[in-house]
Design an enzyme around this catalytic site. Structure first.
Site, PDB file in Angstrom:
ATOM      1  N   SER A  75     -12.200  11.220  34.183  1.00  0.00           N
ATOM      2  CA  SER A  75     -11.479  12.491  34.105  1.00  0.00           C
ATOM      3  C   SER A  75     -10.505  12.593  32.939  1.00  0.00           C
ATOM      4  CB  SER A  75     -10.746  12.760  35.416  1.00  0.00           C
ATOM      5  OG  SER A  75     -11.664  13.158  36.409  1.00  0.00           O
ATOM      6  N   LYS A  78     -11.204  15.397  30.669  1.00  0.00           N
ATOM      7  CA  LYS A  78     -10.662  16.742  30.873  1.00  0.00           C
ATOM      8  C   LYS A  78      -9.638  17.113  29.800  1.00  0.00           C
ATOM      9  CE  LYS A  78     -11.299  16.980  35.934  1.00  0.00           C
ATOM     10  NZ  LYS A  78     -12.202  15.842  36.132  1.00  0.00           N
ATOM     11  N   TYR A 160      -6.995  19.663  42.761  1.00  0.00           N
ATOM     12  CA  TYR A 160      -7.710  18.991  41.669  1.00  0.00           C
ATOM     13  C   TYR A 160      -9.212  19.148  41.864  1.00  0.00           C
ATOM     14  CZ  TYR A 160      -8.632  15.331  38.215  1.00  0.00           C
ATOM     15  OH  TYR A 160      -9.060  14.632  37.110  1.00  0.00           O
ATOM     16  N   GLU A 282      -0.769  15.638  32.612  1.00  0.00           N
ATOM     17  CA  GLU A 282       0.219  15.826  33.662  1.00  0.00           C
ATOM     18  C   GLU A 282       1.542  15.261  33.151  1.00  0.00           C
ATOM     19  OE1 GLU A 282      -1.863  13.776  36.733  1.00  0.00           O
ATOM     20  OE2 GLU A 282      -3.510  15.222  36.674  1.00  0.00           O
ATOM     21  N   LYS A 325      -2.614  10.645  32.246  1.00  0.00           N
ATOM     22  CA  LYS A 325      -3.865  11.090  32.852  1.00  0.00           C
ATOM     23  C   LYS A 325      -4.656   9.860  33.257  1.00  0.00           C
ATOM     24  CE  LYS A 325      -6.776  14.203  34.253  1.00  0.00           C
ATOM     25  NZ  LYS A 325      -7.177  13.304  35.362  1.00  0.00           N
ATOM     26  N   SER A 328     -11.772   8.051  36.197  1.00  0.00           N
ATOM     27  CA  SER A 328     -12.625   7.075  36.879  1.00  0.00           C
ATOM     28  C   SER A 328     -14.063   7.569  36.939  1.00  0.00           C
ATOM     29  CB  SER A 328     -12.143   6.843  38.320  1.00  0.00           C
ATOM     30  OG  SER A 328     -10.797   6.464  38.381  1.00  0.00           O
TER      31      SER A 328
END
Length: 375
Positions: A75, A78, A160, A282, A325, A328
């Site tokens: 991820s 992203k 999420y 984040e 961030k 996985s």
């Protein structure tokens, strides 16, 4: 907590043995506890990179990990999807206030069309799930969104979601009138100076591609699903990811639309407890305690709906910020954190999916050692 002063200790940028000692102290026991086959750790302090490599990329071939080894980012991909979207915005190809129906007319008038691209990119569209249902195929994704029923109005809760971010990336590609993977691999990566990052690993780079290992120690690689390219498809090296971190530490190294794109991913839009959700990254007020960092990366934040507070106007969440961030796949686990005010960042790439809390604890311990002038 991390340091209350942002001055770097005098040894941090110069004494490689002390950097290695700090990293070894966190990583060696971490690898032993979680039976990690290999790990690439990259540190940047005041613009100077350090690479520390552990274990093997393939247990079968006993191939050592290097900073050029390719790992699945999961991820963390992203963040690249979000950077492509903010790049498209900087080019005038889309607005974050657009709704999906502008680019996918079949979604016009549906519940998802009440959300904006910003909602999709921040997981606040109204309750899209973590994963697509198993019976949804790539060809059926549009139909899934046409029939989707929200749990809440857009902007009320964060949940999420790979479908949310996947649609965000797909709409970005439609706005730019190109295939998503092609845009990332031929436009975004080269402009960022990333030379060993891929969505689809070419044959020439396959010898550098690590094998991941599942709970049964079976060698595996990612099995792509719907919107995999957009949500979790990037494979990259510690060297490339550290370069990306350095660009995020100082977007002024870039020019024009790309500088605005990277800076655009640093804007905070929604507050979730002590964490602020931007596009991809984040954010936490820095210094940040281990407890707050663990809470923001906890299963409750990843798996459950969480009420949000919209930041109006959108703004950098805190004057001093830690960005992070996780990522996985079935056989890989990654974590990135950086603090622009302290000029420090860390990349941790492993070829096993091990607990996120363990990654956060290790990174926090390393940053505390390397960035704290006062404790």
């Amino acid at each position: 907590m991390l340091c209350s002063s942002f001055a770097l200790p005098s040894w941090a940028a110069d004494d490689s043995s002390k950097i290695r000692a700090a990293v070894d102290a966190a990583i060696v026991p971490l690898m032993a506890e979680h039976d990690l086959p290999g790990m690439a750790v990259a540190i940047t302090i005041d613009g100077k990179p350090t690479y520390l490599n552990y274990g093997v990329a393939s247990r079968e071939k006993n191939t050592p990990v290097t900073e050029a080894t390719l790992f699945e980012l999961g991820s963390i991909s992203k963040v690249f999807t979000s950077t492509l979207a903010t790049y498209a915005q900087a080019l005038g190809k889309l607005s974050l206030d657009d709704t999906p129906g502008k680019y996918m007319p079949q979604l016009t008038g549906s519940a998802i069309d009440k959300a904006t691209l910003l909602h999709l990119g921040t997981y606040t569209a109204g309750g899209l799930p973590l994963q697509f249902p198993e019976d949804v195929s790539a060809a059926g994704a549009a139909a899934y969104f046409q029939q989707w029923k929200p749990d809440a109005a857009p902007g009320v809760q964060r949940r999420y979601s790979n479908p949310s971010l996947g649609l965000f990336g797909n709409l970005t590609a439609l706005a730019m009138k190109r295939d998503f993977a092609e845009l990332v691999q031929t436009q975004l990566f080269p402009r960022l100076g990333l030379t060993s990052s891929y969505i689809h690993v070419p044959a020439s780079a396959m010898p550098s591609y690590a094998w991941g290992y599942n709970r049964d120690n079976k060698a595996i690689r990612v099995n792509p699903g719907v919107y995999a390219d957009e949500a979790y498809g990037v494979k990259s090296s510690a060297a490339d990811m550290l370069r990306f971190v350095q660009l995020n530490l100082d977007p002024g190294q870039l020019a024009g639309p790309l500088q605005r794109a990277v800076a655009g991913t640093h804007v905070g839009y929604f507050q979730v407890g002590d964490m602020v959700q931007g596009l991809g990254w984040e954010q936490y007020a820095y210094p940040v305690s281990l407890e707050r960092l663990l809470a923001g990366n906890s299963p409750a934040v990843i798996m459950d709906p969480n009420a949000v507070k919209r930041l109006v106007p959108p703004q950098p969440a805190f004057a001093r910020t830690l960005f992070n961030k996780t990522g996985s796949t079935g056989g890989f686990g990654a974590y990135i954190a950086f603090v622009p005010d302290a000029h420090i960042g860390i990349v941790m790439l492993a070829n096993r999916n091990y607990p996120i809390a363990a990654r956060v604890k290790a990174a926090h311990a390393i940053l505390r050692q390397l960035a704290a002038a006062d404790k």
